[in-house]
Design an enzyme around this catalytic site. Structure first.
Site, PDB file in Angstrom:
ATOM      1  N   GLU A  68       0.748  -2.938  -3.872  1.00 37.73           N
ATOM      2  CA  GLU A  68       0.330  -4.193  -4.510  1.00 37.73           C
ATOM      3  C   GLU A  68      -1.191  -4.380  -4.521  1.00 37.73           C
ATOM      4  O   GLU A  68      -1.715  -5.349  -3.960  1.00 37.73           O
ATOM      5  CB  GLU A  68       0.973  -5.390  -3.810  1.00 37.73           C
ATOM      6  CG  GLU A  68       2.484  -5.383  -3.827  1.00 37.73           C
ATOM      7  CD  GLU A  68       3.112  -6.664  -3.267  1.00 37.73           C
ATOM      8  OE1 GLU A  68       2.363  -7.508  -2.744  1.00 37.73           O
ATOM      9  OE2 GLU A  68       4.330  -6.803  -3.370  1.00 37.73           O
ATOM     10  N   GLU A 124      10.396  -3.135  -3.077  1.00 36.77           N
ATOM     11  CA  GLU A 124      10.487  -4.340  -2.230  1.00 36.77           C
ATOM     12  C   GLU A 124      11.231  -5.420  -2.981  1.00 36.77           C
ATOM     13  O   GLU A 124      11.024  -5.615  -4.180  1.00 36.77           O
ATOM     14  CB  GLU A 124       9.110  -4.911  -1.853  1.00 36.77           C
ATOM     15  CG  GLU A 124       8.423  -4.233  -0.712  1.00 36.77           C
ATOM     16  CD  GLU A 124       7.111  -4.905  -0.315  1.00 36.77           C
ATOM     17  OE1 GLU A 124       7.055  -6.159  -0.282  1.00 36.77           O
ATOM     18  OE2 GLU A 124       6.155  -4.169  -0.045  1.00 36.77           O
TER      19      GLU A 124
HETATM   20  C1  BG6 Z   1       4.940  -8.176  -0.284  1.00 34.18           C
HETATM   21  C2  BG6 Z   1       4.068  -7.395   0.663  1.00 34.18           C
HETATM   22  O1  BG6 Z   1       4.156  -8.745  -1.252  1.00 34.18           O
HETATM   23  O2  BG6 Z   1       5.651  -9.258   0.222  1.00 34.18           O
HETATM   24  C3  BG6 Z   1       4.497  -7.478   2.127  1.00 34.18           C
HETATM   25  O3  BG6 Z   1       3.976  -6.057   0.256  1.00 34.18           O
HETATM   26  C4  BG6 Z   1       4.931  -8.881   2.468  1.00 34.18           C
HETATM   27  O4  BG6 Z   1       3.460  -7.022   2.925  1.00 34.18           O
HETATM   28  C5  BG6 Z   1       6.111  -9.245   1.566  1.00 34.18           C
HETATM   29  O5  BG6 Z   1       5.229  -9.048   3.815  1.00 34.18           O
HETATM   30  C6  BG6 Z   1       6.730 -10.596   1.824  1.00 34.18           C
HETATM   31  O6  BG6 Z   1       5.786 -11.610   1.690  1.00 34.18           O
HETATM   32  P1  BG6 Z   1       5.394 -12.533   2.899  1.00 34.18           P
HETATM   33  O7  BG6 Z   1       4.074 -13.096   2.533  1.00 34.18           O
HETATM   34  O8  BG6 Z   1       6.447 -13.574   2.996  1.00 34.18           O
HETATM   35  O9  BG6 Z   1       5.349 -11.669   4.111  1.00 34.18           O
END
Ligand code: BG6
Length: 463
Positions: free
Chosen positions: A166, A363
């Site tokens: 990202e 993800e």
């Molecule tokens: C993604 C990232 O955007 O979202 C992760 O690659 C991140 O590092 C994940 O942890 C979830 O978002 P957050 O901010 O709730 O941890």
């Protein structure tokens, strides 16, 4: 009906070094931008929990790798911490880091799990940040060196490499919003950082293929089609610009080797073009990725900028604004909209506009606060909402694959509750619960369900 996925589908999860490893006395790790920021401003971090311990993977990797097996993983993505391997960013390699990563990677391979290694997950060695970070071309050169060292040291264990996770996020969050270090607002700098990050990614693709011409390397982007508030011309135009800034600024150079003409024209018109050379553009042109990682959590909803507000071309809200759509389904803990159809739509976009390049959903997941209230009498967290979330998204992914999408895997965020940037441990995403005080691990209901999903290469759900 039974949603059966293609043979050899990647089932597993993604995580990152800075969010799991933690630090121990004498491990030789240098400070990253996150370590430094936490020391400067701990109050910015939820409950003042910093990156120092994370989920203690550095100490408990053996147990955690066993949990990868228990939750059915055939694939796993994590990242190397640059500040662990090369503590000052461009100097000596830390032998303890080399030993640690080799041991971890070997253990994962011994379990028969496919290993996907990312080189950069928002974490810059602070020594480089201090010298200007991604605004300084020296960081690009140091990154290429770091990438090459990783390829030379760890290539035999790694099934696929990733240059950046990202990359638009540190640009937006560090130079336009204020939730990543250096937390400034300056669009000119944001564009330069984005450009140097892309150049670094392309240089890593080149280095990877120089070390092993057959090895596959990707970039991971947080993609979503930009949905306009309405069919009005202004809203449509805003959505087009949002897609250019937010997605295509990395997607096009990474996959097609060129920046979109319209993006370049907008930047030029607003005196925002970065410093670049023709030689650099040639490197970007010649070193496109072999496949794409796509992170998908929420859609991007956009409206035309509010004309009544004074805006300035150095802020993105001059070009588009976020649209707060009434009635949307929300994950209230994270404050993100849940919109399963987004997966299908982005799959079609990749198919039509990006030559149906090979991709993996790298993800997707649901962060929930205070999950302890969902324990059953045995103490296990009954996270049916997470199972429903995954199923809902997988159904759309299944439909996209049926319609020709070239997606070959689903990696959940994430296998164990982990530390998250400013939110620290507020929202939990894991298939495995982590007790922050005792460091005990315990399967959630979703962990058991996920193993069945992977074992059966699909799942049963109502149509
Ligand atoms: C993604 C990232 O955007 O979202 C992760 O690659 C991140 O590092 C994940 O942890 C979830 O978002 P957050 O901010 O709730 O941890």
């Amino acid at each position: 009906m039974f949603y059966q996925f293609p043979e050899n589908f990647w089932w597993g999860s993604s995580t990152s070094g800075p969010q799991t490893e933690g630090r121990v006395e004498g491990d030789g790790k240098g400070d990253s931008n996150w370590d430094y920021w936490y020391k400067q401003a701990p109050e910015k971090f939820f409950d003042q929990v910093g990156p120092g311990k994370a989920s203690t993977f550095y100490e408990h990797y053996q147990t955690d790798i066993d949990y990868l097996v228990k939750t059915g993983h055939n694939s796993f993505r994590t990242s190397i911490q640059w500040s662990r391997l090369i503590p000052d960013g461009d100097g000596e390699v830390n032998p303890k880091a080399v030993a640690f990563y080799k041991e971890v990677f070997q253990r994962i391979k011994d379990k028969g799990i496919r290993l996907i290694i990312n080189l950069y997950h928002f974490d810059l060695p602070y020594a480089l940040e201090e010298k200007g970070g991604w605004l300084n071309k020296a960081t690009v050169i140091a990154y290429e060196r770091y990438a090459r060292i990783c390829f030379e040291l760890f290539n035999p264990w790694v099934d696929a490499w990733v240059t950046f996770n990202e990359p638009i996020v540190p640009v937006e969050a560090g130079y336009l919003g204020q939730y990543h270090y250096p937390a400034i607002v300056d669009a000119k700098k944001a564009v330069q950082v984005a450009y140097y990050t892309q150049l670094a990614s392309s240089l890593a693709v080149r280095a990877c293929h120089q070390v092993d011409e057959d090895k596959k390397i990707a970039i991971i982007l947080n993609l979503t089609p930009a949905y306009a508030r309405s069919t009005a011309k202004e809203d449509q135009e805003a959505a087009e610009i949002a897609a250019l800034f937010q997605a295509k600024s990395f997607l096009d150079p990474s996959v097609k080797g060129e920046y979109p003409k319209k993006l370049v024209a907008i930047l030029k018109e607003n005196q925002l073009l970065p410093d670049y050379t023709d030689e650099e553009l040639k490197i970007i042109k010649e070193n496109t990725v072999d496949f794409l990682g796509v992170n998908y959590y929420q859609p991007l909803r956009v409206q035309a900028p509010d004309k009544r507000k004074e805006t300035h071309p150095l802020n993105v809200d001059h070009f588009y604004q976020t649209y707060d759509m009434p009635g949307k389904k929300m994950n209230p803990y994270r404050g993100w909209e849940i919109y399963e159809q987004g997966i299908y739509d982005l799959a079609m976009m990749i198919m039509k506009e990006y030559d149906n390049i090979d991709w993996v959903l790298t993800e997707n997941g649901m962060g929930v606060e205070n999950e302890g209230r969902f324990r059953d009498e045995t103490g296990q967290i009954q996270d049916d909402y997470r199972i429903e979330f995954i199923k809902g998204h997988l159904i759309k992914l299944y439909e996209a694959i049926q319609d020709g999408a070239n997606c070959h895997g689903y990696l959940l965020w994430t296998f164990i509750d982990c530390w998250s940037w400013l939110n620290a441990y507020k929202n939990r995403y894991g298939l495995v619960e982590l007790d922050l005080y005792t460091q005990e691990r315990r399967l959630k209901k979703s962990g058991e369900w996920y193993r069945q999903l992977a074992n059966h290469n699909g799942f049963e759900a109502q149509e």
